[in-house]
Design a protein around this motif. Structure first.
Motif, PDB file in Angstrom:
ATOM      1  N   UNK A  48     -10.723   0.661  -9.350  1.00 22.90           N
ATOM      2  CA  UNK A  48     -10.698   2.075  -8.980  1.00 22.90           C
ATOM      3  C   UNK A  48     -10.199   2.332  -7.571  1.00 22.90           C
ATOM      4  N   UNK A  49      -9.960   1.273  -6.806  1.00 24.13           N
ATOM      5  CA  UNK A  49      -9.498   1.430  -5.423  1.00 24.13           C
ATOM      6  C   UNK A  49      -8.059   0.916  -5.327  1.00 24.13           C
ATOM      7  N   UNK A  50      -7.159   1.799  -4.877  1.00 25.98           N
ATOM      8  CA  UNK A  50      -5.745   1.431  -4.854  1.00 25.98           C
ATOM      9  C   UNK A  50      -5.186   1.528  -3.433  1.00 25.98           C
ATOM     10  N   UNK A  51      -5.224   0.398  -2.704  1.00 27.58           N
ATOM     11  CA  UNK A  51      -4.786   0.409  -1.313  1.00 27.58           C
ATOM     12  C   UNK A  51      -3.263   0.441  -1.209  1.00 27.58           C
ATOM     13  N   UNK A  52      -2.827   1.010  -0.118  1.00 23.48           N
ATOM     14  CA  UNK A  52      -1.404   1.021   0.187  1.00 23.48           C
ATOM     15  C   UNK A  52      -1.305   0.815   1.697  1.00 23.48           C
ATOM     16  N   UNK A 110      -5.736   6.969  -4.605  1.00 25.97           N
ATOM     17  CA  UNK A 110      -6.358   7.810  -5.642  1.00 25.97           C
ATOM     18  C   UNK A 110      -7.844   7.982  -5.395  1.00 25.97           C
ATOM     19  N   UNK A 111      -8.379   9.162  -5.699  1.00 26.01           N
ATOM     20  CA  UNK A 111      -9.820   9.365  -5.506  1.00 26.01           C
ATOM     21  C   UNK A 111     -10.643   8.453  -6.424  1.00 26.01           C
ATOM     22  N   UNK A 141      -5.226   9.163   1.065  1.00 26.34           N
ATOM     23  CA  UNK A 141      -6.367   9.157   1.976  1.00 26.34           C
ATOM     24  C   UNK A 141      -6.085   8.124   3.069  1.00 26.34           C
ATOM     25  N   UNK A 142      -6.042   8.561   4.326  1.00 24.03           N
ATOM     26  CA  UNK A 142      -5.795   7.655   5.444  1.00 24.03           C
ATOM     27  C   UNK A 142      -7.133   7.219   6.026  1.00 24.03           C
TER      28      UNK A 142
END
Ligand code: PRX
Length: 653
Positions: free
Chosen positions: A444-448, A470-471, A498-499
């Motif tokens: 559920x956590x998608x880092x960039x 993504x939330x 989200x930063x």
């Protein structure tokens, strides 16, 4: 350093949870990417006792956040305490829910799920009798006593919104928070106890409430028995009120997106922000991550030695563990009281199986030598966790080798007040850890990673600003009373993402290495503070014209605080002046805030347009004056020479 450690067989064997191997992680991660709604609806139905189970997952996204918060499980209705308490009465009524150890070793209390349920019911009835209604805010300003958790849950029971203020904060900081959230009730205690010293919580509350505010009642727990000031008609003793209250209190059923709590945290600018977390999504995420990351088992004795004043205490002492029916430890004291063996003495006595602390404590204890550790039996421990700041590989190795005797795995958990729960971390039985890396994202956590110079995504191995695309259910929904600030702080730097405010590197194995904050937030001994808060405290002194504060690497604290101070004309620098400024910082922020280096300077390095070049100040504080870069755009380059020369003298002292 890039070679992962294997997860020991005793950590992997016998897990009842869904992710017990790297393959499981890959599968579950992919599922959360392919069908986030389906994935989270399935998790929440497993982990949370809903009154009306949700049929909807996420509504909204980061692009639309300007218009209003995104939501999760929008049509669900629940009361979070039913999951944390009532559901356990069938099979775990006599299981210890909270295991508490006070300031003095061996001062122990246990509350079973049955007892905790009754205490929360009583306290909820007390809050109602004090006039607290659904949606209203209650400030909790306490030490680490079981009643702090009882108070949080009692608020949740009646649909009120708690805001816990760490007991180290000053009267000024408490007053700001009381006013900002519009609290009608404050819950506190006569005094706190920590490391053999008392903390005047009631006196500080009285000082904070001297002036304008909406507080009508103050509920006071007796902890030490010290005489305290009393405001007739406003103050109420906890024990009197609880004695008159019944243990049954029907849970107030609320919507999934009803606010659960507000927690203030520091940012780059301005006053601390009240991050708002809501019921359904937060509880789901806290429960899921707690169970998964630590690989929770029914017989675990789980110890997180954080404070409930911070998000770690909310998610991983209270909500996550209780939702999962765990035995959760609460600790009133410090790692060095009465000596540096305290944690390991408690491991031996309570047979902790999971132990979760901060890198700053690990570094401080490692510096005291191995004997304090090895004299105690730590064979019960299976999983060791860290949180709050980057852990340097040497501290990680010590934790692994000396504390864990190589038999445990380490979960270095990266997350934030804003994220509600752990986002990047090893999953105990599944992820081969590397010292110093938070490793891989949770489902559920998608880092960039974004290159700050180009604004473009860094693909594959590389470094950049850490964003999440993504939330997820546990994410904060807004800043209380200031949604624009929420949007401006987190969603404006990089459109549609989200930063986090953190820098990060990704290696060839896809592992993440958090490098620290890239904004003006500093993590001092795991306490998150804004340099702006220190600056406004310093300039509040009439002798100070300007101040600029930066962080610098510190062996124990992780980050130290370096303050450059420009005095008003006619003022002179002295020992007394330094003490006064330290006092001022303490008064304005709290006892946990201290400047490590106070440097008087003739001026701050500013561009011709008047902007302070903090990069230069950081380099000087980091001891790299040779790496200052281009200073030709400064209005007065000679200021830099004076700063460098002054810093060199301080370093020599
Ligand atoms: O810089 C990161 C650091 O702590 C910040 C969040 O602080 P706070 O909201 O007080 O929450 C602390 C407890 C979750 C992050 O932006 N941080 C937290 N955990 C780690 C970390 N830095 C590196 N590694 C971590 N494991």
């Amino acid at each position: 350093m890039n070679e992962p450690y294997e997860v020991p067989e005793r950590v992997r064997a016998g897990s009842p949870n869904s992710i017990t191997s790297a393959n499981d992680w890959r599968r579950e991660y992919q599922r959360s990417a392919d069908d986030p709604d389906g994935f989270w609806l399935e998790q929440t139905r497993k982990l949370v006792r809903w009154q009306d189970a949700p049929t909807a997952g996420l509504s909204g996204d980061y692009h639309g956040v300007k218009a209003g918060p995104f939501s999760w499980f929008g049509d669900g209705r629940l009361n979070v305490t039913v999951t944390c308490l009532d559901q356990h009465l069938a099979a775990r009524a006599d299981k210890t829910a909270l295991l508490w150890e006070g300031d003095e070793p061996g001062d122990v209390r246990r509350l079973s799920y049955r007892e905790l349920h009754a205490e929360v019911g009583r306290c909820a009835n007390v809050l109602r009798s004090l006039g607290v209604r659904r949606g209203e805010r209650v400030i909790i300003y306490m030490g680490m006593v079981p009643e702090a958790a009882v108070a949080m849950l009692a608020c949740a029971r009646i649909g009120a919104v708690h805001s816990v203020v760490f007991g180290g904060f000053s009267a000024e900081a408490l007053r700001d928070r009381v006013r900002d959230c519009g609290a009608g009730v404050v819950i506190t205690q006569d005094e706190g106890l920590r490391g053999g010293r008392s903390i005047p919580l009631k006196a500080t509350t009285d000082e904070a409430l001297d002036g304008e505010h909406g507080v009508e009642k103050v509920l006071v727990l007796r902890r030490t028995g010290k005489d305290v000031g009393w405001v007739q008609g406003r103050d109420v003793w906890w024990h009197d009120a609880m004695a008159d209250a019944g243990p049954e209190c029907a849970p107030e059923i609320v919507d999934a997106e009803h606010p659960l709590f507000i927690l203030y945290t520091s940012g780059s600018t301005g006053r601390p922000k009240g991050l708002l977390h809501t019921c359904g999504g937060y509880l789901t995420y806290a429960a899921y991550t707690h169970r998964t990351v630590f690989d929770l088992r029914e017989d675990d004795v789980y110890a997180c030695v954080a404070d409930v004043g911070w998000i770690t205490g909310h998610s991983y002492i209270v909500y996550g563990p209780l939702a999962n029916g765990a035995t959760s430890f609460m600790f009133e004291s410090t790692p060095v009281y009465p000596d540096a063996g305290r944690y390991w003495d408690m491991v031996q006595r309570h047979r902790f199986t999971i132990f979760y602390t901060a890198p700053t404590a690990i570094r401080a204890l490692a510096a005291q030598g191995d004997d304090f550790v090895t004299r105690y039996d730590r064979s019960s421990v299976r999983v060791l966790g860290t949180v709050g700041e980057p852990i340097n590989p040497a501290a990680w190795e010590w934790y692994h080798r000396v504390v864990g005797e190589g038999r445990c795995t380490i979960v270095d958990t990266w997350w934030q007040t804003e994220t509600g729960g752990i986002c990047i971390s090893p999953i105990a039985p599944a992820t081969a850890p590397k010292p110093g890396s938070a490793t891989l994202p949770m489902p559920g956590i998608f880092p960039q990673l974004i290159d700050p110079d180009t604004g473009r995504e860094v693909r594959g191995p590389g470094q950049g600003h850490l964003c999440l695309t993504q939330p997820w259910p546990g994410q904060a929904r807004t800043v209380f009373g200031d949604h624009d600030r929420f949007v401006a702080t987190y969603f404006s730097t990089y459109e549609g993402r989200y930063f986090t405010g953190d820098g990060c590197r990704r290696d060839a194995d896809g592992y993440y290495w958090i490098t620290g904050r890239v904004d003006d937030v500093i993590n001092v001994s795991g306490h998150r503070m804004g340099t702006a808060e220190f600056e406004s405290a310093l300039v509040a002194d009439e002798a100070v014209g300007e101040a600029a504060v930066v962080g610098f690497p510190h062996d124990i604290k992780g980050t130290g605080v370096w303050a450059y101070v420009v005095l008003q004309a006619g003022e002179t620098w002295s020992e007394a002046m330094q003490q006064r400024l330290q006092r001022q910082v303490r008064t304005s922020i709290g006892a946990h805030a201290r400047v490590d280096v106070l440097q008087p300077v003739p001026g701050l390095p500013k561009t011709r347009s008047g902007k302070v070049m903090r990069r230069i100040l950081r380099k000087v504080a980091e001891g790299q004056p040779e790496a200052l870069g281009d200073t030709s755009t400064l209005a007065d380059p000679s200021v830099v020479e004076a700063i460098v020369a002054g810093a060199a003298v301080l370093k020599r002292c």
